[in-house]
Design a protein around this motif. Structure first.
Motif, PDB file in Angstrom:
ATOM      1  N   ARG A 211       0.825  -1.210   0.000  1.00  0.00           N
ATOM      2  CA  ARG A 211       0.000   0.000   0.000  1.00  0.00           C
ATOM      3  C   ARG A 211       0.859   1.261   0.000  1.00  0.00           C
ATOM      4  N   LEU A 212       1.917   1.239   0.814  1.00  0.00           N
ATOM      5  CA  LEU A 212       2.818   2.393   0.863  1.00  0.00           C
ATOM      6  C   LEU A 212       3.455   2.649  -0.497  1.00  0.00           C
ATOM      7  N   HIS A 214       2.457   1.694  -3.406  1.00  0.00           N
ATOM      8  CA  HIS A 214       1.454   2.083  -4.408  1.00  0.00           C
ATOM      9  C   HIS A 214       1.210   3.597  -4.349  1.00  0.00           C
ATOM     10  N   GLU A 215       1.075   4.122  -3.138  1.00  0.00           N
ATOM     11  CA  GLU A 215       0.850   5.561  -2.993  1.00  0.00           C
ATOM     12  C   GLU A 215       2.076   6.363  -3.451  1.00  0.00           C
ATOM     13  N   ILE A 216       3.258   5.863  -3.116  1.00  0.00           N
ATOM     14  CA  ILE A 216       4.491   6.547  -3.546  1.00  0.00           C
ATOM     15  C   ILE A 216       4.621   6.504  -5.070  1.00  0.00           C
ATOM     16  N   ARG A 218       2.324   6.363  -7.269  1.00  0.00           N
ATOM     17  CA  ARG A 218       1.327   7.217  -7.913  1.00  0.00           C
ATOM     18  C   ARG A 218       1.850   8.632  -8.107  1.00  0.00           C
ATOM     19  N   THR A 219       2.806   9.054  -7.293  1.00  0.00           N
ATOM     20  CA  THR A 219       3.365  10.403  -7.444  1.00  0.00           C
ATOM     21  C   THR A 219       4.266  10.510  -8.670  1.00  0.00           C
ATOM     22  N   THR A 228      12.255   6.108  -0.475  1.00  0.00           N
ATOM     23  CA  THR A 228      11.377   5.215   0.294  1.00  0.00           C
ATOM     24  C   THR A 228      11.955   3.812   0.371  1.00  0.00           C
ATOM     25  N   SER A 261       5.220  -7.161  -3.655  1.00  0.00           N
ATOM     26  CA  SER A 261       4.519  -6.126  -4.419  1.00  0.00           C
ATOM     27  C   SER A 261       4.998  -6.134  -5.870  1.00  0.00           C
ATOM     28  N   ASP A 455      -1.518   3.086 -10.940  1.00  0.00           N
ATOM     29  CA  ASP A 455      -2.947   2.790 -11.031  1.00  0.00           C
ATOM     30  C   ASP A 455      -3.262   1.922 -12.242  1.00  0.00           C
ATOM     31  N   LYS A 458      -2.160  -1.654 -11.593  1.00  0.00           N
ATOM     32  CA  LYS A 458      -3.079  -2.379 -10.701  1.00  0.00           C
ATOM     33  C   LYS A 458      -4.345  -2.810 -11.442  1.00  0.00           C
TER      34      LYS A 458
END
Length: 683
Positions: A211-212, A214-216, A218-219, A228, A261, A455, A458
């Motif tokens: 999850r972490l 994925h959010e990183i 996306r930037t 990270t 991941s 995104d 996924k």
């Protein structure tokens, strides 16, 4: 105001400069001699260290940099494995690792005892000899692409066990020296710590890290993603360190937490350059420990001890591998990989010096044997298969009865990517990439997609697409999708600079893959073709062609005339920027004239149960086999060794004339009575 520190204020800056500068010279020579780079770094440390020319003095700063190298190496190894694959190796880790370490301690300890060492000192020497070099073995195996082979999995499993067991060994060292007696409580606390670390890594891998990341991702910030990844690596390593476990084990666990991941391949590609620079300090620092004067004055004994260590560890690893039900050859190759004494033994040996279990003379023998066995390792791994084949032709092959007794196991726990051959690589999953994938799927062409939008990755993955999160500008990512074995690469990225870099990286790894790429303008098409693309399609030009085609259609110009206009304009435009355009066009015309036909292989056919390479009739008539329909499935990947079976439908292609000649000859041959096999073999 920025203050610049001088070299005197950063004392180890000079040593870093000297190490790297000398390494360039030594490794250049080693590369010219086709010798591994690892040996070049070891040789740099030996020749220019404090015991030889003295250009570099050993210091805490250099050891710190080398430790970072080991951390990054184990982190990448963890990235390339998953918790699932590690669980599948539990037998190798627990059975193989405990058998190798236990038997090595027992046998080498007994020999040391009979050589005059006390019982406690002999056991401690057994500890040292039982440990192999995680850094060197995994580095060489990874560089040669052998990590997922059976011998690679055995090496990793046993090394993981050694990395864990070194902690109890360090706890037992003061007890062997008579300085501590509360071993039971220490081991119980260690067990609790190991369970806690494993639980933390499992939860992180399943829930937190994906999850972490994925959010990183996306930037779309490369810098944020890299930072990270590094923070995750060093945080877990630090956590295991304060828990009393090794930094290297923590780094491996950190890699495992990310491996679950879809971002693991991108992470690996970003970390590799850092790993290379820091592991170089590790290998140089190991070489700096060797005292050449001591080796020269005690050469006979050093050689004897080195040979003894090799025989003991090699033999035990072969037996351990056979106990795991692997073939004898795999055991021999694994033995050539793990026979050396490793870096964790150096850490343990310092504890032995401090507690009095080792004297200075024994320590020098230990260092000499360790570094010499390390130096031999890249060669023996490189030639392991050949040496194993030669050994199996000698009386050594009598050990095969053990192999037959336990049975063979062939492990093929590899990614689907390992099987890709002649496939399509789609770089970018926008409109063009999506259409290319949909077309490939309908045509049953094997393909894999690379995309940097988290995104999109996924969503596509949820739909079952073979897609990876990765930057195609990174050669590690391209190598992972087997660019050197691909037939076609479609580059469908919008940024022109990125497209140029991707084409350049593709050509660095493969000169043969056909690269089709999109461009916005004719000028960009020309630049991409010069950069290495096989075909560059200009969106601007193709859009203009479509516009005037529809315009002419409204003026009732016939479709044939419109096609002629389009062909003329394309000829004039593309031939001006692409020297091979007319070759492509001629090939396309010739392909359009090709015909196809099917031939049925029945039980009485001349070619039933024969290899394709034996059927000369295809080459003689200038027709080509393009597919074999077997059991309702089209087989596209075949070789000359493919055997034709009863009820196969062989699909052939060629010119109409050649197809007709072939079919006539085929009917004549099958109309005849079945001749002897010897007569047919030359057909």
């Amino acid at each position: 105001m920025i203050l610049l520190a001088s070299a005197t204020e950063i004392p180890f800056l000079t040593e870093i400069m000297v190490i790297l500068g000398l390494s360039i010279l030594v490794i250049y020579i080693f590369q010219k001699l086709n010798m591994p780079a690892v040996l070049g770094f070891l040789a740099t440390g030996v020749m220019f260290g404090p015991h030889a020319l003295g250009f570099v003095q050993s210091g805490e700063e250099i050891e710190m940099l080398s430790e970072i190298g080991v951390i990054l190496l184990l982190f990448i190894i963890g990235l390339e494995f998953s918790i699932k694959s590690l669980v599948s190796m539990k037998k190798v880790v627990l059975v193989g690792g405990s058998m190798q370490v236990g038997l090595t301690i027992l046998l080498s300890g007994l020999i040391a005892y009979f050589l005059g060492f006390g019982m406690n000192e002999a056991v401690f020497l057994g500890f040292l000899i039982s440990l192999s070099s995680t850094a060197i073995v995994l580095k060489v195996l990874q560089d040669k692409g052998l990590m997922r082979t059976p011998q690679g999995r055995i090496a990793l499993g046993i090394l993981i066990f050694q990395d864990v067991i070194v902690v109890p060994m360090m706890l037992l060292t003061p007890i062997l020296a008579g300085l501590d007696s509360n071993v039971a409580m220490s081991l119980f606390i260690l067990l609790i710590k190991v369970i806690l670390v494993i639980g933390l890594v499992y939860v992180s891998a399943r829930h937190l890290v994906p999850r972490l990341l994925h959010e990183i991702a996306r930037t779309r910030s490369r810098e944020l993603f890299l930072i990270t990844i590094i923070v995750i690596c060093f945080s877990v390593a630090y956590f295991t360190s304060i828990m009393g476990l090794s930094l290297a084990l923590g780094a491996f666990m950190a890699g495992l937490s990310i491996s679950e991941s879809e971002y693991s391949h991108q992470a690996t590609g970003l970390i590799i350059p850092f790993r290379e620079i820091f592991t170089s300090f590790f290998f140089v620092s190991i070489g700096m420990l060797l005292d050449l004067d001591f080796v020269i004055h005690n050469l006979a004994l050093v050689a004897l001890f080195t040979f003894g260590v090799f025989i003991i560890k090699f033999g035990i690893i072969v037996l351990s591998t056979l106990a795991l039900k692997y073939p004898l050859k795999t055991g021999i190759v694994a033995g050539f990989s793990l026979f050396q004494v490793g870096e964790f033994a150096f850490i343990l040996s310092r504890s032995g010096l401090e507690t009095g279990l080792l004297n200075d003379n024994t320590y020098q023998y230990f260092l000499s044997v360790s570094i010499l066995t390390m130096g031999m390792t890249p060669f023996l791994i490189d030639y392991g298969d050949k040496l194993a084949a030669n050994l199996l032709r000698t009386p050594f092959k009598k050990l095969a009865f053990m192999e037959n007794a336990v049975g063979n196991v062939v492990e093929t726990d590899t990614d689907d990517l390992d099987e890709l051959q002649g496939h399509l690589i789609i770089i970018g999953y926008g409109t063009n990439g999506h259409n290319a994938a949909r077309t490939a799927r309908k045509a049953e062409i094997p393909y894999v997609i690379l995309e940097m939008d988290a995104d999109l990755v996924k969503k596509a993955k949820d739909k079952g697409e073979p897609i990876l999160f990765g930057d195609a500008k990174n050669t590690h990512i391209l190598d992972h999708v087997r660019i050197h074995r691909a037939r076609v690469a479609v580059v469908a990225v919008s940024d022109h600079h990125d497209a140029l870099v991707i084409v350049s990286q593709i050509r660095e790894l493969s000169k043969t893959v056909h690269v089709v790429i999109r461009a916005k303008t004719i000028a960009q098409s020309e630049e991409l073709l010069i950069g290495g693309a096989s075909e560059a399609i200009s969106e601007e030009f193709e859009a203009s062609v479509e516009v005037f085609a529809r315009m002419l259609n409204q003026f009732l110009v016939s479709n044939d005339e419109i096609d002629d206009y389009i062909e003329t304009i394309r000829d004039e435009t593309y031939s001006a920027i692409h020297s091979n355009y007319h070759v492509y066009k001629r090939n396309a015309v010739e392909i359009a004239k090709l015909k196809t036909a099917n031939i049925h292989i029945d039980r009485h056919s001349l070619f039933s149960e024969k290899h394709l390479c034996e059927t000369k009739i295809f080459d003689e008539n200038k027709v080509r086999v393009v597919g074999i329909l077997r059991n309702g499935k089209l087989k596209k990947n075949f070789t000359g060794d493919t055997i034709l079976r009863e009820d196969d439908e062989v699909i052939i292609t060629g010119s109409e004339l050649n197809i007709n000649f072939f079919m006539n000859q085929w009917e004549e041959l099958n109309a005849k009575k079945m001749p002897d096999l010897d007569e047919v073999s030359g057909i």
